[in-house]
Design a protein around this motif. Structure first.
Motif, PDB file in Angstrom:
ATOM      1  N   ARG A  85       0.853  -1.180   0.000  1.00 45.18           N
ATOM      2  CA  ARG A  85       0.000   0.000   0.000  1.00 45.18           C
ATOM      3  C   ARG A  85       0.889   1.230   0.000  1.00 45.18           C
ATOM      4  N   ALA A  86       0.386   2.303  -0.592  1.00 41.57           N
ATOM      5  CA  ALA A  86       1.138   3.562  -0.607  1.00 41.57           C
ATOM      6  C   ALA A  86       0.160   4.719  -0.502  1.00 41.57           C
ATOM      7  N   TRP A  87       0.600   5.776   0.164  1.00 40.52           N
ATOM      8  CA  TRP A  87      -0.199   6.975   0.335  1.00 40.52           C
ATOM      9  C   TRP A  87       0.617   8.164  -0.141  1.00 40.52           C
ATOM     10  N   GLY A  88      -0.085   9.200  -0.586  1.00 40.02           N
ATOM     11  CA  GLY A  88       0.615  10.386  -1.037  1.00 40.02           C
ATOM     12  C   GLY A  88      -0.335  11.516  -1.383  1.00 40.02           C
ATOM     13  N   LYS A  89       0.248  12.597  -1.884  1.00 36.60           N
ATOM     14  CA  LYS A  89      -0.516  13.765  -2.313  1.00 36.60           C
ATOM     15  C   LYS A  89      -0.394  13.883  -3.822  1.00 36.60           C
ATOM     16  N   GLY A  94       0.546  20.593 -12.201  1.00 32.58           N
ATOM     17  CA  GLY A  94       1.259  21.587 -11.429  1.00 32.58           C
ATOM     18  C   GLY A  94       0.555  22.103 -10.193  1.00 32.58           C
ATOM     19  N   LYS A  95      -0.686  21.693  -9.956  1.00 33.61           N
ATOM     20  CA  LYS A  95      -1.430  22.165  -8.792  1.00 33.61           C
ATOM     21  C   LYS A  95      -1.715  20.996  -7.860  1.00 33.61           C
ATOM     22  N   GLU A  96      -1.451  21.221  -6.560  1.00 34.56           N
ATOM     23  CA  GLU A  96      -1.683  20.158  -5.584  1.00 34.56           C
ATOM     24  C   GLU A  96      -3.183  19.966  -5.392  1.00 34.56           C
ATOM     25  N   VAL A  97      -3.659  18.745  -5.664  1.00 34.97           N
ATOM     26  CA  VAL A  97      -5.081  18.421  -5.582  1.00 34.97           C
ATOM     27  C   VAL A  97      -5.438  17.927  -4.179  1.00 34.97           C
ATOM     28  N   SER A  98      -4.587  17.122  -3.598  1.00 38.68           N
ATOM     29  CA  SER A  98      -4.860  16.509  -2.294  1.00 38.68           C
ATOM     30  C   SER A  98      -4.462  17.455  -1.171  1.00 38.68           C
ATOM     31  N   GLU A  99      -5.392  17.684  -0.262  1.00 40.56           N
ATOM     32  CA  GLU A  99      -5.057  18.491   0.914  1.00 40.56           C
ATOM     33  C   GLU A  99      -4.299  17.666   1.943  1.00 40.56           C
ATOM     34  N   LYS A 100      -4.677  16.397   2.072  1.00 38.87           N
ATOM     35  CA  LYS A 100      -3.997  15.494   2.993  1.00 38.87           C
ATOM     36  C   LYS A 100      -3.671  14.209   2.246  1.00 38.87           C
ATOM     37  N   PRO A 101      -2.718  13.424   2.748  1.00 27.56           N
ATOM     38  CA  PRO A 101      -2.345  12.190   2.048  1.00 27.56           C
ATOM     39  C   PRO A 101      -3.537  11.244   1.884  1.00 27.56           C
ATOM     40  N   GLU A 102      -3.608  10.628   0.707  1.00 27.88           N
ATOM     41  CA  GLU A 102      -4.648   9.646   0.414  1.00 27.88           C
ATOM     42  C   GLU A 102      -4.004   8.429  -0.220  1.00 27.88           C
ATOM     43  N   ARG A 103      -4.723   7.331  -0.228  1.00 23.64           N
ATOM     44  CA  ARG A 103      -4.218   6.083  -0.790  1.00 23.64           C
ATOM     45  C   ARG A 103      -4.045   6.225  -2.293  1.00 23.64           C
ATOM     46  N   ILE A 104      -2.907   5.778  -2.809  1.00 20.96           N
ATOM     47  CA  ILE A 104      -2.625   5.848  -4.238  1.00 20.96           C
ATOM     48  C   ILE A 104      -3.263   4.640  -4.912  1.00 20.96           C
ATOM     49  N   ARG A 105      -4.183   4.894  -5.820  1.00 22.95           N
ATOM     50  CA  ARG A 105      -4.903   3.827  -6.536  1.00 22.95           C
ATOM     51  C   ARG A 105      -4.211   3.503  -7.858  1.00 22.95           C
ATOM     52  N   GLY A 106      -4.507   2.332  -8.387  1.00 22.99           N
ATOM     53  CA  GLY A 106      -3.950   1.909  -9.678  1.00 22.99           C
ATOM     54  C   GLY A 106      -2.508   1.482  -9.591  1.00 22.99           C
ATOM     55  N   SER A 107      -2.060   1.132  -8.408  1.00 25.65           N
ATOM     56  CA  SER A 107      -0.650   0.840  -8.211  1.00 25.65           C
ATOM     57  C   SER A 107      -0.193  -0.450  -8.879  1.00 25.65           C
ATOM     58  N   LEU A 108      -1.067  -1.428  -8.996  1.00 27.65           N
ATOM     59  CA  LEU A 108      -0.721  -2.680  -9.675  1.00 27.65           C
ATOM     60  C   LEU A 108      -1.217  -2.702 -11.116  1.00 27.65           C
ATOM     61  N   LYS A 109      -2.186  -1.887 -11.429  1.00 19.55           N
ATOM     62  CA  LYS A 109      -2.836  -1.926 -12.736  1.00 19.55           C
ATOM     63  C   LYS A 109      -2.005  -1.240 -13.817  1.00 19.55           C
ATOM     64  N   TYR A 110      -1.258  -0.193 -13.462  1.00 14.25           N
ATOM     65  CA  TYR A 110      -0.520   0.595 -14.447  1.00 14.25           C
ATOM     66  C   TYR A 110       0.976   0.524 -14.193  1.00 14.25           C
ATOM     67  N   LYS A 111       1.769   0.921 -15.196  1.00 16.98           N
ATOM     68  CA  LYS A 111       3.216   1.028 -15.061  1.00 16.98           C
ATOM     69  C   LYS A 111       3.541   2.400 -14.480  1.00 16.98           C
ATOM     70  N   TRP A 112       4.488   2.420 -13.564  1.00 18.54           N
ATOM     71  CA  TRP A 112       4.886   3.638 -12.870  1.00 18.54           C
ATOM     72  C   TRP A 112       6.368   3.892 -13.072  1.00 18.54           C
ATOM     73  N   ALA A 113       6.782   5.161 -12.928  1.00 24.72           N
ATOM     74  CA  ALA A 113       8.185   5.545 -12.999  1.00 24.72           C
ATOM     75  C   ALA A 113       8.416   6.711 -12.047  1.00 24.72           C
ATOM     76  N   GLU A 114       9.675   6.913 -11.667  1.00 25.87           N
ATOM     77  CA  GLU A 114      10.013   8.057 -10.822  1.00 25.87           C
ATOM     78  C   GLU A 114      10.006   9.325 -11.648  1.00 25.87           C
ATOM     79  N   GLY A 115       9.716  10.441 -10.983  1.00 28.58           N
ATOM     80  CA  GLY A 115       9.765  11.736 -11.644  1.00 28.58           C
ATOM     81  C   GLY A 115       8.386  12.280 -11.956  1.00 28.58           C
TER      82      GLY A 115
END
Length: 131
Positions: A85-89, A94-115
């Motif tokens: 599990r992972a949480w983040g903002k 360019g605009k921060e949508v999350s006011e507080k950390p929330e669970r990151i969805r789609g973590s296994l469904k899609y390919k991810w990269a740093e940056g």
């Protein structure tokens, strides 16, 4: 003096850097590569568990969505870093949508990269990148 004449006639040292290069593996192990993968594989490569890292889905870049990413605030791994599990903002265009950390969805469904996501500019057909 005898020792100075010996030091001058000593054979040159072998190329140590070349010798060390032979001892290293030809390719990096998967844990040290910067290849895209599921979110947990990308985050588990860093010693902090990815906390503070910016990560994005590769499909955002492929669809021309720029300057979008998650700032990871917490992560918890299972199965040797392949699940968890992972949480983040979320920062969207360019605009921060999350006011507080929330669970990151789609973590296994899609390919991810740093940056941060960047638009992939299509090359005009028939032209080489150097022209």
């Amino acid at each position: 003096m005898f020792w100075t004449s010996v030091a001058r006639s000593a054979p040159p040292l072998p190329n140590v850097a070349h010798s060390l290069q032979k001892l290293l593996p030809k390719s990096l192990p998967p844990a040290l590569q910067n290849n895209p993968g599921n979110l947990y594989q990308v985050l588990s490569r860093s010693p902090s568990g990815g906390v503070g890292k910016h990560v994005h889905q590769l499909r955002w870049s492929q669809n021309g969505i720029e300057d979008c990413y998650w700032i990871v605030t917490r992560s918890k791994f299972k199965g040797e870093g392949n699940h968890g599990r992972a949480w983040g903002k979320l920062v969207w265009r360019g605009k921060e949508v999350s006011e507080k950390p929330e669970r990151i969805r789609g973590s296994l469904k899609y390919k991810w990269a740093e940056g941060v996501s960047k638009s992939k500019e299509p090359q005009p057909s028939g032209l080489s990148p150097s022209s």
